[in-house]
Design an enzyme around this catalytic site. Structure first.
Site, PDB file in Angstrom:
ATOM      1  N   GLY A   1       6.542  -6.390  -0.596  1.00  0.00           N
ATOM      2  CA  GLY A   1       5.810  -6.381   0.665  1.00  0.00           C
ATOM      3  C   GLY A   1       6.724  -6.841   1.785  1.00  0.00           C
ATOM      4  N   SER A   2       6.115  -7.383   2.823  1.00  0.00           N
ATOM      5  CA  SER A   2       6.894  -7.709   4.021  1.00  0.00           C
ATOM      6  C   SER A   2       7.657  -9.029   3.851  1.00  0.00           C
ATOM      7  CB  SER A   2       5.949  -7.811   5.222  1.00  0.00           C
ATOM      8  OG  SER A   2       5.013  -8.835   4.975  1.00  0.00           O
TER       9      SER A   2
ATOM     10  N   GLU B   1      10.741  -8.211  -3.390  1.00  0.00           N
ATOM     11  CA  GLU B   1      11.214  -6.918  -2.877  1.00  0.00           C
ATOM     12  C   GLU B   1      10.623  -6.782  -1.477  1.00  0.00           C
ATOM     13  OE1 GLU B   1      13.144  -4.746  -4.393  1.00  0.00           O
ATOM     14  OE2 GLU B   1      13.125  -5.427  -6.468  1.00  0.00           O
ATOM     15  N   LEU B   2      11.447  -7.060  -0.462  1.00  0.00           N
ATOM     16  CA  LEU B   2      10.871  -7.235   0.878  1.00  0.00           C
ATOM     17  C   LEU B   2      11.272  -6.124   1.841  1.00  0.00           C
ATOM     18  CD1 LEU B   2      11.409 -11.105   1.009  1.00  0.00           C
ATOM     19  CD2 LEU B   2       9.471  -9.817   0.091  1.00  0.00           C
TER      20      LEU B   2
ATOM     21  N   CYS C   1      10.246   1.391   2.304  1.00  0.00           N
ATOM     22  CA  CYS C   1      11.111   0.248   2.611  1.00  0.00           C
ATOM     23  C   CYS C   1      12.576   0.653   2.691  1.00  0.00           C
ATOM     24  CB  CYS C   1      10.930  -0.820   1.551  1.00  0.00           C
ATOM     25  SG  CYS C   1      11.152  -0.149  -0.087  1.00  0.00           S
TER      26      CYS C   1
ATOM     27  N   LYS D   1      -2.756  -8.176  -7.987  1.00  0.00           N
ATOM     28  CA  LYS D   1      -3.583  -7.869  -6.823  1.00  0.00           C
ATOM     29  C   LYS D   1      -2.900  -6.780  -5.997  1.00  0.00           C
ATOM     30  CE  LYS D   1      -3.678  -9.277  -2.627  1.00  0.00           C
ATOM     31  NZ  LYS D   1      -4.062  -8.038  -1.911  1.00  0.00           N
ATOM     32  N   PRO D   2      -3.533  -5.594  -5.905  1.00  0.00           N
ATOM     33  CA  PRO D   2      -2.965  -4.552  -5.046  1.00  0.00           C
ATOM     34  C   PRO D   2      -3.344  -4.795  -3.589  1.00  0.00           C
ATOM     35  CG  PRO D   2      -4.953  -3.745  -6.108  1.00  0.00           C
ATOM     36  CD  PRO D   2      -4.782  -5.178  -6.557  1.00  0.00           C
ATOM     37  N   ALA D   3      -2.818  -3.960  -2.690  1.00  0.00           N
ATOM     38  CA  ALA D   3      -3.099  -4.109  -1.260  1.00  0.00           C
ATOM     39  C   ALA D   3      -4.539  -3.710  -0.943  1.00  0.00           C
ATOM     40  CB  ALA D   3      -2.136  -3.240  -0.459  1.00  0.00           C
TER      41      ALA D   3
ATOM     42  N   TRP E   1       0.802  -1.225   0.000  1.00  0.00           N
ATOM     43  CA  TRP E   1       0.000   0.000   0.000  1.00  0.00           C
ATOM     44  C   TRP E   1       0.835   1.276   0.000  1.00  0.00           C
ATOM     45  CZ3 TRP E   1       1.832   2.539   4.097  1.00  0.00           C
ATOM     46  CH2 TRP E   1       2.384   1.774   5.134  1.00  0.00           C
ATOM     47  N   ASN E   2       2.149   1.200   0.261  1.00  0.00           N
ATOM     48  CA  ASN E   2       2.861   2.459   0.533  1.00  0.00           C
ATOM     49  C   ASN E   2       3.158   3.282  -0.717  1.00  0.00           C
ATOM     50  OD1 ASN E   2       4.814   0.626  -0.251  1.00  0.00           O
ATOM     51  ND2 ASN E   2       6.335   1.282   1.245  1.00  0.00           N
TER      52      ASN E   2
ATOM     53  N   GLU F   1      11.525  -2.967  11.361  1.00  0.00           N
ATOM     54  CA  GLU F   1      11.160  -1.719  10.684  1.00  0.00           C
ATOM     55  C   GLU F   1      10.082  -1.019  11.499  1.00  0.00           C
ATOM     56  OE1 GLU F   1       9.590  -3.563   7.034  1.00  0.00           O
ATOM     57  OE2 GLU F   1      10.479  -1.889   5.957  1.00  0.00           O
TER      58      GLU F   1
HETATM   59  P1  NAP Z   1       2.399  -7.138   3.269  1.00  0.00           P
HETATM   60  O1  NAP Z   1       1.539  -7.257   4.448  1.00  0.00           O
HETATM   61  O2  NAP Z   1       3.443  -8.161   3.050  1.00  0.00           O
HETATM   62  O3  NAP Z   1       1.407  -7.058   2.017  1.00  0.00           O
HETATM   63  C1  NAP Z   1       1.866  -6.894   0.696  1.00  0.00           C
HETATM   64  C2  NAP Z   1       0.836  -7.503  -0.256  1.00  0.00           C
HETATM   65  O4  NAP Z   1       0.711  -8.900  -0.022  1.00  0.00           O
HETATM   66  C3  NAP Z   1      -0.574  -6.931  -0.097  1.00  0.00           C
HETATM   67  O5  NAP Z   1      -1.195  -6.916  -1.362  1.00  0.00           O
HETATM   68  C4  NAP Z   1      -1.223  -7.946   0.827  1.00  0.00           C
HETATM   69  O6  NAP Z   1      -2.625  -7.954   0.756  1.00  0.00           O
HETATM   70  C5  NAP Z   1      -0.644  -9.231   0.290  1.00  0.00           C
HETATM   71  N1  NAP Z   1      -0.637 -10.312   1.265  1.00  0.00           N
HETATM   72  C6  NAP Z   1      -0.453 -10.214   2.620  1.00  0.00           C
HETATM   73  N2  NAP Z   1      -0.477 -11.449   3.169  1.00  0.00           N
HETATM   74  C7  NAP Z   1      -0.666 -12.324   2.148  1.00  0.00           C
HETATM   75  C8  NAP Z   1      -0.766 -13.749   2.072  1.00  0.00           C
HETATM   76  N3  NAP Z   1      -0.648 -14.530   3.147  1.00  0.00           N
HETATM   77  N4  NAP Z   1      -0.973 -14.312   0.866  1.00  0.00           N
HETATM   78  C9  NAP Z   1      -1.065 -13.556  -0.229  1.00  0.00           C
HETATM   79  N5  NAP Z   1      -0.973 -12.206  -0.235  1.00  0.00           N
HETATM   80  C10 NAP Z   1      -0.768 -11.601   0.938  1.00  0.00           C
HETATM   81  O7  NAP Z   1       3.178  -5.737   3.229  1.00  0.00           O
HETATM   82  P2  NAP Z   1       2.573  -4.288   3.460  1.00  0.00           P
HETATM   83  O8  NAP Z   1       2.319  -4.087   4.901  1.00  0.00           O
HETATM   84  O9  NAP Z   1       1.473  -4.036   2.491  1.00  0.00           O
HETATM   85  O10 NAP Z   1       3.810  -3.385   2.986  1.00  0.00           O
HETATM   86  C11 NAP Z   1       4.832  -2.982   3.838  1.00  0.00           C
HETATM   87  C12 NAP Z   1       6.054  -3.861   3.649  1.00  0.00           C
HETATM   88  O11 NAP Z   1       6.477  -3.814   2.286  1.00  0.00           O
HETATM   89  C13 NAP Z   1       7.243  -3.388   4.444  1.00  0.00           C
HETATM   90  O12 NAP Z   1       7.897  -4.473   5.023  1.00  0.00           O
HETATM   91  C14 NAP Z   1       8.128  -2.715   3.391  1.00  0.00           C
HETATM   92  O13 NAP Z   1       9.484  -2.657   3.738  1.00  0.00           O
HETATM   93  C15 NAP Z   1       7.873  -3.577   2.220  1.00  0.00           C
HETATM   94  N6  NAP Z   1       8.200  -2.871   0.976  1.00  0.00           N
HETATM   95  C16 NAP Z   1       9.300  -3.293   0.285  1.00  0.00           C
HETATM   96  C17 NAP Z   1       9.678  -2.634  -0.873  1.00  0.00           C
HETATM   97  C18 NAP Z   1      10.875  -3.073  -1.654  1.00  0.00           C
HETATM   98  O14 NAP Z   1      11.013  -2.652  -2.800  1.00  0.00           O
HETATM   99  N7  NAP Z   1      11.755  -3.911  -1.110  1.00  0.00           N
HETATM  100  C19 NAP Z   1       8.910  -1.557  -1.334  1.00  0.00           C
HETATM  101  C20 NAP Z   1       7.790  -1.157  -0.599  1.00  0.00           C
HETATM  102  C21 NAP Z   1       7.448  -1.853   0.555  1.00  0.00           C
HETATM  103  P3  NAP Z   1      -3.472  -7.160   1.902  1.00  0.00           P
HETATM  104  O15 NAP Z   1      -3.171  -5.721   1.711  1.00  0.00           O
HETATM  105  O16 NAP Z   1      -4.865  -7.505   1.597  1.00  0.00           O
HETATM  106  O17 NAP Z   1      -2.980  -7.670   3.224  1.00  0.00           O
END
Ligand code: NAP
Length: 490
Positions: A238-239, A260-261, A294, A182-184, A158-159, A392
């Protein structure tokens, strides 16, 4: 004009499958809210596995046609998409700010940033070269050609609701892949708007499909792609825990993965640094998107000789940051994305105070503005026992750690399972060379706080994932190499 009025014409609420807007098959919806006010913006499709399957069906059908297009034809479609994104910069920027909360100037900036990847990969589409390999035996011709991996599933956070998905879709389409995405849950509207513009730009039906789901349904929806052998690649931002889960669960069909975590970026200020430049760099890197990036510095290490001066300069600047909703042009820091995010920040600050930190500025929720606001904060006397050193924080909190020697700083910086970004400030050329090499990170900022560029390879090492987005390397993640060996030529 309000944000709602600016963004209104671009709001779509159904899934986009096979070139058409369709409701979720079980006809459910979930609410998207404005994090600044908690008010509902729209109800969007709450998909299930059946919608994910329909998206894959469409993408698999479209694949042979799209990959057969000339690279220049795919590039032309991407260029039209790029032009449409920029033509809608104000509306898209307003939509980002509305659903994600970042200040409007940052929302518009994200549109330009995301669009730059589309332009970049439009050009790269025409430069997918192979190799003629010097043959080892007479009468043989050996070559390597690059082919699209196939159907790609893109899952985004979402960020950066526009940039994160644009920099996945653009290289995928450039390479000749088709996409299911699929977006957040918190920010689906920008991605849906982006897909509408791709449709207007001439992306053929089935080539780009996007479904939305609530957090509750995300596992079921994405699981269908993980198990489907027609999906040949997962690209995820994502995470780290979710990235590991996707790697585990997709192992059954051995997909190509780009992950990209999460990060835990160190920012080191040496005694010989230009302190004013270091403060500017830290402000730019840390407070973009309210600290919800991130690559934003999570741990700031300051050498003992300049610690007090740096802490004073920084605290004065941070105390002056304006916090407020995106609807107020003067806002520099918006609301956090949701209550869970604010609770995590408060937990980290409380824990740091219990372990000996001192508040130099901020240090509390800004409840008068709303439930999602937290004050820009600088904490002094941070140490490695604090939760904010290991995790983080993802918010506007700067903890300052004091160090004595270069070796101590590098060891502390690397003492984390993560390795996305790292920063340091020094004016000593030998030290710059040593520290650049010693830091365990995919991206290093040297006397610089702004790192992102479509021309640069973005990605991490260690538990921050693998794969690179942007740059001349970014297409490789969407291509596989085929070796051709032709015999009987002599
Ligand atoms: P997240 O909870 O991992 O969610 C990312 C995406 O995955 C969302 O679309 C989420 O859907 C989906 N998702 C979550 N759990 C899932 C599962 N069990 N199965 C399938 N899909 C699932 O991360 P976030 O809180 O949105 O984003 C923040 C994180 O992203 C931070 O850790 C940040 O550092 C990281 N990030 C990394 C980068 C990079 O380039 N390395 C860039 C930006 C952000 P829902 O929204 O419906 O939960």
């Amino acid at each position: 004009m309000t944000l709602e009025q600016q963004a209104g014409p671009l709001i779509r609420t159904d899934n986009f499958i096979d070139g058409r807007w369709v409701p979720a098959q079980r006809n459910r919806q979930f609410a998207v809210t404005n994090p600044a006010t908690g008010e509902r913006i729209a109800l969007v499709a709450d998909s299930s596995a059946a919608d994910a399957r329909a998206a894959t069906d469409a993408a698999a059908r479209a694949l042979p046609h799209w990959r057969a297009r000339l690279p220049a034809e795919r590039a032309a479609v991407l260029r039209r998409w790029h032009a449409l994104i920029l033509a809608n910069q104000d509306a898209l920027g307003a939509l980002i700010s509305l659903e994600q909360g970042k200040p409007l100037a940052e929302g518009r900036g994200e549109v330009a940033y995301g669009a730059s990847y589309v332009a970049w990969f439009a050009d790269e589409a025409t430069r997918i070269y192979g190799d003629l390999i010097p043959a080892q035996q007479r009468g043989k011709k050996m070559s390597a050609v690059k082919e699209p991996v196939g159907v790609v599933a893109a899952i985004t956070p979402w960020n950066f609701p526009l940039a994160m998905i644009a920099r996945k879709i653009a290289p995928a389409l450039a390479a000749g892949c088709t996409v299911v995405g699929k977006p957040a849950e918190d920010t689906p509207l920008t991605a849906l708007a982006l897909v509408q513009l791709a449709h207007e730009a001439g992306v053929p039906p089935g080539v780009l499909n996007l479904i939305t789901s609530s957090r509750e349904m995300a596992v079921e929806t994405v699981a269908d792609w993980l198990a489907d052998s027609r999906v040949r690649k997962i690209t995820f931002t994502g995470s780290t825990p979710v990235g590991k889960y996707l790697a585990r669960e997709s192992a059954g069909t051995l997909k190509k993965l780009s992950l990209e975590l999460g990060g835990n970026a160190p920012f080191i200020v040496f005694d010989d640094a230009d302190l004013d430049a270091a403060v500017e760099g830290l402000l730019a890197a840390k407070f973009r998107n309210g600290g919800q990036t991130c690559v934003c510095p999570n741990r700031v290490y300051v050498q003992a000789g300049v610690y007090e001066r740096f802490a004073a300069l920084l605290s004065t600047r941070v105390a002056a940051l304006r916090v407020g909703p995106a609807s107020d042009d003067a806002s520099q820091i918006g609301p956090m994305i949701n209550l869970r995010a604010v609770d995590k920040i408060a937990r980290h600050v409380d824990d740091a105070l219990q372990h000996g930190a001192t508040v130099l500025t901020g240090g509390s929720r800004l409840s008068a503005l709303g439930a999602h606001y937290y004050a820009p904060t600088v904490l002094g006397d941070a140490n490695a026992t604090m939760a904010l050193c290991a995790e983080e924080t993802f918010g506007p909190v700067v903890p300052l750690f004091r160090f004595d020697s270069e070796q101590q700083a590098v060891e502390a910086a690397n003492d984390t399972p993560f390795g996305l970004a790292a920063y340091f400030y020094s004016q000593d050329l030998r030290r710059i060379e040593r520290v650049s090499r010693a830091l365990e990170a995919g991206i290093v900022g040297i006397n610089e706080g702004g790192l992102s560029s479509e021309a640069a390879p973005f990605g991490g090492v260690k538990e921050s994932g693998y794969g690179r987005e942007g740059s001349k390397y970014g297409l490789d993640d969407y291509l596989s190499i085929k070796y051709l060996c032709q015999g009987g030529l002599e």
